[in-house]
Each structure stands twice: as C-alpha cells, then as structure tokens.
Design a protein around this motif. Sequence first.
Motif, PDB file in Angstrom:
ATOM      1  N   ASP A 104      99.888  53.987  23.908  1.00 10.04           N
ATOM      2  CA  ASP A 104     101.316  53.813  23.658  1.00 10.04           C
ATOM      3  C   ASP A 104     101.578  54.137  22.190  1.00 10.04           C
ATOM      4  O   ASP A 104     100.655  54.410  21.427  1.00 10.04           O
ATOM      5  N   THR A 142      99.155  49.923  29.787  1.00 10.51           N
ATOM      6  CA  THR A 142     100.503  49.400  29.986  1.00 10.51           C
ATOM      7  C   THR A 142     100.593  47.997  29.404  1.00 10.51           C
ATOM      8  O   THR A 142      99.584  47.351  29.132  1.00 10.51           O
ATOM      9  N   TYR A 160     107.605  48.736  36.251  1.00 10.23           N
ATOM     10  CA  TYR A 160     108.184  48.507  34.927  1.00 10.23           C
ATOM     11  C   TYR A 160     109.483  49.294  34.776  1.00 10.23           C
ATOM     12  O   TYR A 160     110.472  48.796  34.231  1.00 10.23           O
ATOM     13  N   ASP A 161     109.467  50.533  35.258  1.00  9.16           N
ATOM     14  CA  ASP A 161     110.645  51.388  35.141  1.00  9.16           C
ATOM     15  C   ASP A 161     111.803  50.828  35.958  1.00  9.16           C
ATOM     16  O   ASP A 161     112.944  50.791  35.491  1.00  9.16           O
ATOM     17  N   ASP A 162     111.492  50.367  37.190  1.00  5.92           N
ATOM     18  CA  ASP A 162     112.537  49.775  38.031  1.00  5.92           C
ATOM     19  C   ASP A 162     113.094  48.508  37.383  1.00  5.92           C
ATOM     20  O   ASP A 162     114.311  48.275  37.395  1.00  5.92           O
ATOM     21  N   MET A 163     112.193  47.688  36.828  1.00  2.00           N
ATOM     22  CA  MET A 163     112.636  46.460  36.169  1.00  2.00           C
ATOM     23  C   MET A 163     113.504  46.787  34.959  1.00  2.00           C
ATOM     24  O   MET A 163     114.527  46.138  34.723  1.00  2.00           O
ATOM     25  N   LYS A 164     113.101  47.825  34.197  1.00  2.00           N
ATOM     26  CA  LYS A 164     113.867  48.211  33.015  1.00  2.00           C
ATOM     27  C   LYS A 164     115.258  48.698  33.427  1.00  2.00           C
ATOM     28  O   LYS A 164     116.261  48.351  32.791  1.00  2.00           O
ATOM     29  N   LYS A 165     115.320  49.502  34.508  1.00  2.00           N
ATOM     30  CA  LYS A 165     116.612  50.002  34.974  1.00  2.00           C
ATOM     31  C   LYS A 165     117.506  48.845  35.414  1.00  2.00           C
ATOM     32  O   LYS A 165     118.713  48.834  35.134  1.00  2.00           O
ATOM     33  N   GLU A 166     116.903  47.878  36.114  1.00  2.00           N
ATOM     34  CA  GLU A 166     117.677  46.721  36.569  1.00  2.00           C
ATOM     35  C   GLU A 166     118.177  45.902  35.383  1.00  2.00           C
ATOM     36  O   GLU A 166     119.344  45.490  35.344  1.00  2.00           O
ATOM     37  N   LEU A 167     117.300  45.689  34.408  1.00  2.00           N
ATOM     38  CA  LEU A 167     117.694  44.935  33.223  1.00  2.00           C
ATOM     39  C   LEU A 167     118.760  45.678  32.427  1.00  2.00           C
ATOM     40  O   LEU A 167     119.708  45.066  31.911  1.00  2.00           O
ATOM     41  N   ASP A 168     118.609  47.005  32.322  1.00  2.00           N
ATOM     42  CA  ASP A 168     119.610  47.813  31.619  1.00  2.00           C
ATOM     43  C   ASP A 168     120.971  47.711  32.310  1.00  2.00           C
ATOM     44  O   ASP A 168     122.013  47.613  31.645  1.00  2.00           O
ATOM     45  N   MET A 184     103.409  44.861  27.305  1.00  2.00           N
ATOM     46  CA  MET A 184     104.192  44.581  26.106  1.00  2.00           C
ATOM     47  C   MET A 184     103.256  44.105  25.007  1.00  2.00           C
ATOM     48  O   MET A 184     102.420  43.223  25.222  1.00  2.00           O
TER      49      MET A 184
END
Length: 318
Positions: A126, A84, A234-242, A86
Amino acid sequence: MDEEITIPFYNDLLFKYFISDNDDKESMYLLKTIIESVTPLRCQALYVMNSELIPSRYKEKKAILDVRVQTDEGEFVNIEVQSTGMFESLHKRFQYYVFKNIATQVHSGDDYRKIKPVYMIILFNDEDRRHHELVRIRGDCDEKYHDSDGSLYHIYYVFLKEIDRIIKEKGKENLNDLEELSYLIEKGSLCDRINMTEVGRIMKRKYDRFMEDMNLREEAWAYEKARWDELARYDDMKKELDAQLAEAKMKAAEAKAKAAAEADTKAKAEFVLKLFKSKYLNEDTQWLENLIEQQYDQIFKKLIEDASLEEIKKIIGD
C-alpha cells in the motif's frame, strides 16, 4: 490451472517459500538482504524458527505464514507481508505480536537482562497515505536523547506502493538497495529489472520452481482469490459508507438551509410587524403572524408605498 496466471511476490505463501528454507543458501541470502536492507542489523548467521509452509493449514489460519527468525546475536526478527487492511488497526495487532514475543522470552524470577530485542518488518502493499515515505519506523525511542539504545522493540513498515512515486522522482537507475528490493517485490515476476540484481535472479528462479509445484501454486492462488474477494468487500463497504456520508451531508445541508430560511423569515416578520405598528398604531397584528417569506416581502413593499390597510390585507386573502 491457467498457465498465464501469476502470483504476486507479496503473496504470503510464495514469500515464505522465498526466505524460509534454512538449508537453502539462496533463501538465506534473500532473508539476510531483506533484514539488512530494512533494519540496522548485520547478520553473520540466521535461523528461521518456523520454516514449515504447512499449506494444508494455510486456509485455516493465514498467520502461520509469517517468518520468525533469530540472528546469531540472539535478536528476533519477524517478517510479514500485508496486502490489505487499515494501518491504525494493523499497527495495534503488530505491536501485540512484538510484545508477546518479548514477554515469552522470560518467566518470573528470570534475569531480565537476557531479553533480546524483537524486530518486526511488515512489507505492506500500500501507500503511506500520511507521510508518503517508503519506510515508517515505530519503536521505543528516548524522548530526551532521541535514540533507541536499549529498546526491546523495533517495527518497520515498508510501503511497497511508494516505490512508484520514488521512481518518478529519481529514476530506476538511482534506486538504493531497499528501493530496488521494494520495486522487485511490488512488481513481482513481471518486474523489468528482475534479472539485473542477484536478489531478482534468485527470486525469479525460486518463483519458477514454486509455480511448477501444483499444490503450492493452488494454495497461493486460492489465497489471491480470497484477497480479491476481501478487497471487493472493502470496496463495497467504502461505497456504502460514501453513500451514507453523502446522504448525511445532504440532509445536514438541507437542515442548515431550512434553519437559515426560517431565521430569515422570522427577521423579516419582526421588521414588517415593527413597521406596520409604526403606521397603524391601534390595529390588531395577529394576522401578521406565521406568514410565508413572500407575503412578508409583499407587505413590506405595500407599507413602503403607503398602501391602504385593505390593500395590504388582500395579500393574505382577507
């Protein structure tokens, strides 16, 4: 422990188990194959400098599970699996590791010609989202002659998930050694080609022995659960950022539309006022200020129709 549970080959603890035993010929064969498949190094002998697994400390500091190797020619090779993160931030961290390994080879007053190159291999589970290549090489390359002669650091990123794209393009039967190795590590014990190469057969034997060791298996499984939790975060953060981005875009669009509407209304007001003055030279025009767009449209229509002043003022209730 559920016997159906599988541990991926890119699990830190399992992967180190594969290649870190200096006294095991199969471990050394796997290590040599990985190094020579990824880098230009050709190794007669290898020595793992941190062969201990230290499972009890694993939960405290996962970084101890990288594999640090020295070749018979003195070069240093670090191998790490990464599941995992960036790429941009990871690259900075790995550069720090490489430079630290270079700096610790000598002290003030030493002969700097003794410094040996450091190679770093990162098996990254990845895709290469920018260039879509299996291997991305980073190092100190001469800008004029485009070579790396004399360079002290070489970093190789192997993007394991790129193998699916490669297989679609060329088929499984046409994979080279590195592609075959990447396919095996990415697919793990369920790989359909695991028994077709010596590397695959060795990994399968070592995997079976690893899974028979309850302590190692439990440690590896604990890491997998932690990795899934991290991915979920990460997925929750991405959803929140989206969601925040979508809201920001919507507000920006609303503001833009409002500004455009206000500009349109202002333009109509100026035009209506100009037309009104051309027809009613001595009339007060203050009542024509700050009307809504629909009222300006109606007044414009009445002016074009040569309606009376009384009829026009009825539009705003006067």
